[in-house]
Write a protein that holds these residues in place. Sequence first.
Motif: not given
Length: 219
Positions: A96-97, A63-64, A31-38, A83-94
């Motif tokens: 950094k999976v 990140f599912v 909650a404090q540091d945020g998520q950092k899934p690989s 929605g699917t493309s937005a999730a991919i963009e977020f996972a990759v660009n934000s």
Amino acid sequence: MQSFPRELLDGYASFMAGRYARERDRYRALAQDGQKPSTMIIACCDSRAAPETIFDRGPGELFVLRNVANLVPTYQPDGGQHGTSAAIEFAVNSLKVENIVVLGHGRCGGIHAALSPSAEPLDEGDFIGKWMSLLAPVAEQVGGNSFMTAAERQTALERISIRNSLNNLMTFPYVERMVREGTLALHGAWFDISAGELWVMDADSGDFLRAETVDEPEL
């Protein structure tokens, strides 16, 4: 007003007394540091094939993204709501999976519907028929193979669909660039609900091998 489902409230109480109590510090840190899934998992909505359960992962570790039949469309920045493309963009660009796994599964209802386009739920509705049309060309080829049984056609399309989604991922320019640079890896996997077996796609051949038979890379 309808009451909230009792089984969910009971499950929440069990979660708070069990897992949350044991992992309270982890939840607070997330909650404090945020998520950092690989790893990002693109999976089906099917209630029998939950990635967190299959891979025994805890909070913050995956990140599912789940949609009908674990499909990935091609890159189409046309101003629509994707929605699917937005999730991919977020996972990759934000986020950094480092890995994206397309996870299919046996007895997938969406794949079954793609092989039987005149049957429910594709014969009516505003969205699902159009969504599954992403697979239409491949589904027509597999569905027309009279030498295979219905079960064989189902499994074949489930696995071919995974390869198709991986190919579509490479149409996203930032995915293609990061794969080329070696900072992102794409993977395919298929889960057999009945037997509990995980089959992993070989990146070179495209064949699916049971996870127990996949050799560890040589050092």
